[in-house]
Design a protein around this motif. Structure first.
Motif, short mmCIF file in Angstrom:
data_model
loop_
_atom_site.label_atom_id
_atom_site.label_comp_id
_atom_site.label_asym_id
_atom_site.label_seq_id
_atom_site.Cartn_x
_atom_site.Cartn_y
_atom_site.Cartn_z
N ILE A 179 0.69 -1.02 0.17
CA ILE A 179 -0.19 0.20 -0.02
C ILE A 179 0.75 1.47 -0.04
N ILE B 159 -2.57 7.23 2.75
CA ILE B 159 -2.41 6.38 2.04
C ILE B 159 -3.50 6.12 0.89
N PRO C 124 -6.61 1.35 -1.82
CA PRO C 124 -6.54 0.12 -3.36
C PRO C 124 -7.85 0.31 -4.27
#
Length: 220
Positions: free
Chosen positions: A132, A169, A172
């Motif tokens: 990630i 972050i 996804p």
């Protein structure tokens, strides 16, 4: 320990010039060594018996997490003060891998995990998410660091200066952020909002700000 995970990685360098001291079972100091350019040290020609090793932690670094992972040959054995547990030597025995991980500070670290029950709290059986993208921003909004989570979902930014930072972050495709700030244990909750952004934190001198974590849940 550049990723602050308590495990020696192939690209993490040894630290030379660190004093290491040897003590017997009564706590008497027997010998002192200094690590070489690769961070290695040794004490030789000892009698069999009980010993422990202490590392003089230099300024600007702190001890890595202790006893991480399943491989005792690549973990860190010191506590926060640089002291290792006692070991007993038998005749002709060589005790290897009495190692010490050090983290440059200030530092920020955390973990991205798969929140299998979607409760916003890290459970012991919930795995980390590898690969990630994690980015670090300073108080002016300038990106000052970027990394990827390791096999356990961990990441770290080390050797920072004192000041304000925030972590973001990249969530996804196929995942969404789990519930934020759940429960009473701030080391086990998720800190990201729906866009993957964490609150700003202030790093002081010599501080490691741990537990900046992100829980992800699959979406259909």
């Amino acid at each position: 320990d550049l990723d602050a995970d308590g495990v020696q990685d192939p690209d993490e360098p040894g630290i030379g010039g660190v004093p290491v001291r040897l003590f017997d079972a009564e706590g008497a100091e027997l010998d002192t060594a200094v690590t070489d350019g690769d961070g290695r040290y040794s004490f030789r020609n000892l009698w069999y018996g009980e010993y422990h090793v202490e590392v003089d932690i230099p300024d600007g670094v702190v001890a890595s997490p202790r006893d991480r992972g399943a491989d005792d040959t690549i973990d860190s054995d010191i506590d926060n003060t640089g002291v290792m547990r006692p070991t007993t030597l038998g005749p002709r025995q060589y005790a290897a891998s009495r190692d010490a991980g050090l983290i440059p500070v200030p530092a920020i670290s955390g973990r991205v995990w798969d929140d299998l029950n979607a409760d916003g709290i890290q459970g012991p059986d919930e795995p980390g998410v590898v690969g990630i993208a994690v980015r670090l921003f300073d108080a002016d909004g300038t990106e000052v660091g970027a990394t990827l989570t390791d096999g356990a979902g961990r990441y770290a930014f080390v050797g920072l200066t004192v000041g304000d930072y925030r972590v973001e972050i990249a969530i996804p495709e196929g995942f969404a952020a789990t519930l934020q700030d759940q429960g009473s244990d701030d080391t086990a909750d998720s800190d990201i909002d729906a866009t993957g952004v964490m609150p700003t934190t202030t790093l002081g001198s010599g501080e490691i700000s741990r537990g900046w974590d992100a829980g992800l849940i699959p979406v259909s």
